[in-house]
Design an enzyme around this catalytic site. Sequence first.
Site, mmCIF file in Angstrom:
data_model
loop_
_atom_site.group_PDB
_atom_site.id
_atom_site.type_symbol
_atom_site.label_atom_id
_atom_site.label_comp_id
_atom_site.label_asym_id
_atom_site.label_seq_id
_atom_site.Cartn_x
_atom_site.Cartn_y
_atom_site.Cartn_z
ATOM 1 N N ARG A 38 14.431 -117.355 33.290
ATOM 2 C CA ARG A 38 13.808 -116.785 32.083
ATOM 3 C C ARG A 38 14.766 -115.845 31.359
ATOM 4 O O ARG A 38 14.712 -115.742 30.132
ATOM 5 C CB ARG A 38 12.516 -116.065 32.461
ATOM 6 C CG ARG A 38 11.450 -117.071 32.820
ATOM 7 C CD ARG A 38 10.140 -116.410 33.123
ATOM 8 N NE ARG A 38 9.105 -117.421 33.255
ATOM 9 C CZ ARG A 38 7.898 -117.187 33.738
ATOM 10 N NH1 ARG A 38 7.579 -115.972 34.147
ATOM 11 N NH2 ARG A 38 7.011 -118.154 33.813
ATOM 12 N N LYS A 204 -6.403 -128.345 40.803
ATOM 13 C CA LYS A 204 -7.817 -128.349 40.412
ATOM 14 C C LYS A 204 -8.073 -129.090 39.107
ATOM 15 O O LYS A 204 -7.328 -128.942 38.154
ATOM 16 C CB LYS A 204 -8.285 -126.911 40.214
ATOM 17 C CG LYS A 204 -8.285 -126.097 41.474
ATOM 18 C CD LYS A 204 -8.777 -124.720 41.110
ATOM 19 C CE LYS A 204 -8.881 -123.825 42.328
ATOM 20 N NZ LYS A 204 -9.170 -122.453 41.909
ATOM 21 N N GLY A 354 3.412 -124.117 35.522
ATOM 22 C CA GLY A 354 4.251 -123.304 36.403
ATOM 23 C C GLY A 354 4.879 -124.103 37.532
ATOM 24 O O GLY A 354 6.109 -124.219 37.627
ATOM 25 N N GLY A 377 0.204 -121.446 31.430
ATOM 26 C CA GLY A 377 -1.097 -121.420 30.760
ATOM 27 C C GLY A 377 -0.973 -121.635 29.256
ATOM 28 O O GLY A 377 -1.808 -122.302 28.647
#
Length: 397
Positions: A38, A204, A354, A377
């Site tokens: 990053r 999920k 991620g 996200g």
Amino acid sequence: MAKRTVADVDVAGKRVMIRVDFNVPLDKKTGAIADDRRIRGALPTISNVLHRGGSVICMSHLGRPSGDPAKDKFLTMDRVAERLAEVLGVPVTKAADVAGPSAAALAAQLRPGQVLVLENLRFDDGEKDGDEGFAKRLAALADIYVNDAFGTCHRTDASMYAVPQQFPPGARVVGMLVEKELNILQEILGQPQRPFIALMGGAKVSDKIGFIEALLGKVDKILVGGAMAYTFRKSQGQPVGNSLVENDKLDLARALLAKAGDKLVLPMDNRIATSPDAAAVDTQVVQGAIPDGWEGFDIGPATIAEYQRQLSGAKTIVWNGPMGMFEKEPFRAGTIAMAQVLADTNAVTVVGGGESADAVTRFGFDDRITHVSTGGGAFLEYVEGKPFAPLTVIDEK
Ligand code: ADP
Ligand code: MG
């Protein structure tokens, strides 16, 4: 319309405040930077400003400070500033506070070509509260505001939303990372080359409902792997053993399957074991039902072959969610095989999320993917079509 970018403003002799994403993973025991991607990702925008005669003030959050200085000792920006100096090859000073006397004094002394890093934004409550006094104090440090933190664009923290509003029109722009993210996402969501295939996995279904629904309207196929496949399978009445299933999402999974029709493809075989710690020799491949006491941890070889075949005919591929528990050696074959297809194809390939981004990078495929999104996200929410408030306060071209 496109957003005004850092390249569109004259930065010579100006102090340029860049909201970067320096939220790097840290070693839990030592606080050392575990991965500096990053920090390196911010270099194009920072270098661009420095080369054109501007000075730079970087600001970012790091982790989730508790407010207890002892617990938060690894969350200061000292090491980040040190690493930035190393990779940039330019000295970097660091303020002792976020928008207090230290930041104000150091910002006032900045000369063209120099870089200042502010302390962790979340050390100041104003960041989360969206406090106007805090935003004014931050904005007073600089002449130009640059948003280069795509991974935080789905939030309205002060540095993302209140701060840019304190700058005059024309001085609120995006950086090169955000520009690249927006360009590629607009391209694949607007006029994708077809066939357009989505590869979906991860833990999920519930995290990805909006994402799947949004993609159903755009793609030609969704190939499913990961644990989410078992929630879909169970919703069809198929035994899935002890596999990870969201039992409260079965109705939803059934409804999504009905809506998707044959657009949504589930794995035809799976690699199973009795424990995630099983050795490779203790795993098995099954087609259909998973026996009691066994869990599915990866897609099987027939599924790998079928997904390879489908993906190699695609012109656009978007991938979110690993195909299996790739962190464990015996269960990474599906994820590696899919990463390999994306690396080898000439299609436009975008990976977001991620763990998905970690996996393609860890296995060495990231250089051959068109775009690995820096947003986890934020990437999902952008594809879902949710508006990003921080971008509404950036100037148009
Ligand atoms: P991303 O961060 O890319 O959006 P997710 O957070 O949805 O992805 O899911 C990533 C996690 O899903 C990984 O840590 C991986 O171990 C886990 N996972 C994938 N397949 C399985 C499986 N069959 N059983 C248990 N966990 C799985
Ligand atoms: Mg994740």
